[in-house]
Design a protein around this motif. Structure first.
Motif: not given
Length: 293
Positions: A207-211
Motif C-alpha cells: 500500500g505504501g508503494v502504491l500510495a
C-alpha cells in the motif's frame, strides 16, 4: 457525466489504497486482538524502500516499478515480523502495554524516517503509462488508478483464499476461537500469528508503494495520514472482517471524493459523520461479529 465518472473511479482507486492500509490492521486485530498503531510505519517504510529500489533500477521503467512493489511488500512483512517477535509477543495478554508500545514505535519510526530521508516530501515518478490517462465515458482517468484497483483485488482474493483454504489459515481461525485448545493439540499458534503479522505488514508495504504512486510523493508522514482513514474503515467495516473492510474502503473513499467536490471540501467531516452514524446504528460495524449481551 464525465465528472461523476472521474470522481467515482478516483474514489475507488483511493478506496483500494484504504483497503490495503486497513486490511492488515483489520486482520491483525480481528484475529489476534492487537490494536497496532505502528501499522502506518510499515506502510511508510514500504514506500521508502520501494522508492530506493526503483531509483536504483530506473524510476521510470516497469522493471523499477515492479521491483519497488516487491521490495515494499517484503520490507513491510519483515518489519512486521520483527515487531511481532520482539515487541508484541511478550505482551499478548497486556493490551494497554501493546497500545503504548505500538504508539511509541510509530513516533520513533517517523523520527527515524526524517533522519534518513529528511522531512520534505520526495517526488515519485514511474513508468510513463501510469502518468497517462485513459478515456472512460468521457472522463480522462489516470492509469495508475486501474493498477491500484487491480492489485487491491488480488490482495483481497489472496487473503481470503489463504484463510479459508490453507492449513495455516485454518490454524489461525481456530486459534482465534480457542487458542488454548489448539495449543493443547500440539499446534504452534504463535507461528501462525507471526504469519498474520507478516501478511498485514506486506499489505501495508504494498500500500505504501502504491500510495506514493497515487500521490506522486512520499514523506515520513505518509503512513500516519493513511492510518487515520484505515482505522475509520476498519471500524465501519467491522473489526476482523476483510470483506467489511473492502466495502467500507470503497464507501468511505467515494463519500470523501464526492463530498470534497460537491460539498466544498467537507469530505473528512462527512466521513467522521458516517463513522458516528454506523457506530450508533451498528456498533460492531457493517460486517462485524455481533457481541452477545
Amino acid at each position: 457525466m464525465s465528472t461523476i465518472v472521474l470522481l467515482a473511479v478516483t474514489g475507488i482507486g483511493l478506496g483500494a489504497l484504504y483497503f490495503l492500509s486497513a486490511s492488515g490492521l483489520s486482520l491483525i486485530y480481528g484475529l489476534m486482538h492487537v490494536l497496532n498503531f505502528a501499522h502506518g510505519a510499515f506502510l511508510t517504510l514500504g514506500a521508502f524502500v520501494g522508492w530506493e529500489v526503483a531509483k536504483a533500477i530506473g524510476p521510470d521503467t516497469w522493471a523499477g516499478f515492479l521491483a519497488s512493489i516487491l521490495a515494499g511488500a517484503v520490507a513491510g512483512a519483515l518489519i512486521a515480523i520483527l515487531t511481532e517477535l520482539l515487541l508484541i509477543r511478550p505482551l499478548y495478554e497486556r493490551h494497554i502495554e501493546q497500545v503504548l508500545v505500538t504508539v511509541g514505535l510509530s513516533l520513533a519510526a517517523v523520527a527515524l524516517f526524517e533522519g534518513v530521508w529528511g522531512s520534505d516530501s520526495i517526488t515519485i515518478t514511474g513508468p510513463g503509462w501510469l502518468s497517462d490517462t485513459t478515456r472512460v465515458l468521457g472522463a480522462n482517468i489516470p492509469n495508475n488508478r486501474f493498477v491500484i484497483i487491480g492489485l487491491a483485488l488480488l490482495v483481497l482474493l489472496a487473503m481470503v483464499l489463504f484463510l479459508r483454504h490453507t492449513r495455516y489459515g485454518m490454524i489461525i481461525r481456530a486459534g482465534v476461537e480457542n487458542r488454548s485448545m489448539v495449543t493443547a493439540l500440539g499446534i504452534d499458534v504463535r507461528t501462525a500469528f507471526t504469519i498474520v503479522f507478516a501478511i498485514g505488514g506486506a499489505a501495508a508495504g504494498l500500500g505504501g508503494v502504491l500510495a506514493s504512486s497515487y500521490f506522486r510523493s512520499v514523506s515520513p508522514s505518509t503512513g500516519s495520514s493513511l492510518l487515520i482513514f484505515a482505522f475509520i474503515v476498519t471500524v465501519i467495516g467491522g473489526l476482523g472482517s476483510l470483506l467489511g473492510a473492502a466495502i467500507a474502503s470503497i464507501g468511505v473513499a467515494l463519500l470523501q471524493q464526492f463530498a470534497n467536490y460537491y460539498g466544498s471540501g467537507t469530505g473528512d467531516f462527512v466521513i467522521v459523520l458516517a463513522l458516528a452514524v454506523v457506530l450508533l446504528v451498528r456498533p460492531s460495524g457493517l460486517l462485524g461479529r455481533q457481541v452477545a449481551a
